[in-house]
Scaffold this active site. Structure first.
Site, PDB file in Angstrom:
ATOM      1  N   CYS A 104       1.169  -0.800   0.103  1.00 27.59           N
ATOM      2  CA  CYS A 104      -0.341  -0.191  -0.230  1.00 27.59           C
ATOM      3  C   CYS A 104       1.027   1.084  -0.132  1.00 27.59           C
ATOM      4  CB  CYS A 104      -0.991   0.182   0.951  1.00 27.59           C
ATOM      5  SG  CYS A 104      -2.180   1.770   1.611  1.00 27.59           S
TER       6      CYS A 104
ATOM      7  N   CYS B  94       0.617   3.325   2.949  1.00 24.70           N
ATOM      8  CA  CYS B  94       1.034   2.855   4.563  1.00 24.70           C
ATOM      9  C   CYS B  94       2.636   3.441   3.925  1.00 24.70           C
ATOM     10  CB  CYS B  94       1.322   1.000   4.371  1.00 24.70           C
ATOM     11  SG  CYS B  94      -0.405   0.548   4.474  1.00 24.70           S
TER      12      CYS B  94
END
Length: 464
Positions: free
Chosen positions: A384, A387
């Site tokens: 991600c 993230c």
């Protein structure tokens, strides 16, 4: 993605100069035009700062002053015109500018963002960006990351560029304590053994993150032909997938790549034609230039990125500054740009101060109603980009909480654990951040998209 920003106005006469010509520029709050006579810059430029409080980064570190906020502007960018960045669809803008020239793209970027945008200059052929900015006639800002490991030739080149364009480059430096800890723990050349990511995170990514907190947009020298494995999809303008800007949260920073569609040979033709100064390392076979220990010259026929981190996998040669551009293969052989598909990538949030929780560990946290320490836990997926964007901030948070009554953990909520995280841990999207108080088994979900360390600490303190 929509963005809005304002900045104050001022009126100032300033000058720029280089080895070829001197040209005074009259700069007012609504227009600018070349002056017919040379107006020398005052010996000590003292510009009144009357910016409203809203331009201060909401997530700026209270005891630091190393974000490249307007108080550190170059001679070319004291304060800016009264300008409003209208709400606009960035994808539509990118499409409209796809066939535009680098000069036109640069002019548009500087016009739209004024003093809230800056050029990232590495000391390599991206000096072309400074030349394009100079040619627009608009004021502009330039910043660079001084990692402490650059070649002597690069430092000399910085000085040459400043004198040639009559500017002051805004240098960003790594945190001395972090560098000291890394070197004392692992030595000066640990990146040859365990990869360059950790060193780049300390010396480049974190300083850049601090710098960008003072901006709404930045300009890079990325080109599609620089690295087929990581930059072949770079657009001319995009919402930055990896960093946050002045307003905080995802989508708060715009990245401009004016030379994305320009071939390397054409960049060099431009530099020669305009008689632009270049780093003397280029004459020694260096094309892509970074830190001295991690850069070497390339042979005829070799790709320019083969001179960077040559001991590592050629498919992932990024230091982390443009991590959001990675194109990765997943287990089915498909590809993912900016994490739109789940991919097989290295784990993130790697720190000795962050506990890697297994599912039983998280289940124990859910069962305990009276625990010795509170916990803050990030639910994430390694692929991600959001993230990845908060990795440095979360590691910083863990470092700041060492010795406190709050433990910092991470839980990979992807794959087989996703359904469990959605049902039991309030997972809606990655990343999700949970706080487990001392005397309650019910976790409290962090509600904001501002994921810098100070905002997370404020959240923790409000619940302790």
């Amino acid at each position: 993605m929509a963005l809005a920003a304002t900045s104050s106005s001022t009126s100032i006469v300033f000058s720029s100069s280089n080895s070829r010509k001197d040209q005074g520029v009259l700069f007012s709050s609504s227009n600018y035009q070349p002056s017919n006579r040379y107006i020398p810059a005052p010996a000590g430029l003292n510009v009144s700062r009357k910016r409203s409080t809203e331009v201060n980064a909401l997530n700026a570190e209270p005891k630091r002053n190393d974000s490249i906020v307007p108080s550190a502007a170059t001679v070319f960018a004291p304060d800016v015109v009264d300008k409003t960045v209208e709400v606009e669809d960035i994808e539509k803008l990118a499409k409209n500018l796809e066939k535009a020239s680098p000069l036109e793209i640069m002019d548009k970027a500087l016009e739209k963002y004024g003093n809230d945008i800056a050029i990232a200059f590495s000391g390599a052929e991206d000096v072309a960006l400074i030349e394009y900015a100079h040619l627009t006639g608009r004021p502009f800002r330039v910043f660079s990351l001084d990692t402490g490991r650059l070649n002597p030739e690069t430092y000399k080149f910085f000085d040459t560029v400043e004198k040639h364009y009559g500017i002051r480059i805004e240098y960003m430096f790594p945190d001395a304590v972090e560098v000291q800890a890394l070197v004392r723990t692992k030595g000066l050349f640990s990146f040859y053994e365990d990869g360059h990511q950790e060193c780049c995170r300390v010396r480049k990514v974190r300083p850049l993150r601090r710098a960008l907190k003072g901006l709404r947009a930045w300009i890079t020298g990325q080109r599609k032909d620089q690295s087929p494995g990581t930059r072949s999809e770079v657009p001319v303008v995009q919402v930055d997938p990896a960093f946050e800007g002045l307003d905080g949260g995802s989508g708060s920073l715009v990245k401009w790549n004016p030379v994305a569609n320009v071939a390397g040979n054409d960049i060099w033709n431009f530099l020669r034609t305009m008689d632009v100064p270049v780093n003397s390392l280029h004459a020694q076979g260096y094309i892509s230039i970074g830190c001295e220990p991690c850069t070497r010259s390339v042979l005829p026929g070799q790709h320019e990125r083969e001179g960077r981190w040559w001991w590592e996998d050629a498919k992932a040669k990024e230091c982390g500054l443009h991590k959001g551009n990675l194109i990765e293969e997943n287990v089915n052989g498909n590809t993912s740009v900016n994490g739109n598909l789940k991919t097989v990538v290295s784990d993130i949030f790697e720190s000795q101060n962050i506990v890697n929780l297994s599912r039983p560990g998280v289940e124990n946290l859910l069962k305990m109603e009276d625990r010795k320490d509170a916990w803050i836990v990030v639910l994430y997926a390694p692929w991600c980009p959001f993230c990845q964007a908060m990795e440095a901030s979360y590691v910083e948070l863990a470092d700041k909480l060492v010795g406190s009554d709050v433990k910092v953990g991470k839980f990979n909520a992807d794959g087989d654990q996703k359904a469990f995280a959605q049902q039991k841990l309030q997972l809606g999207s990655y990343p999700t951040i949970l706080f487990f108080p001392k005397h309650s088994s019910r976790p409290i979900k962090y509600p904001s998209e501002k994921r810098d360390a100070d905002s997370l600490i404020a959240f923790i303190n409000a619940l302790r």
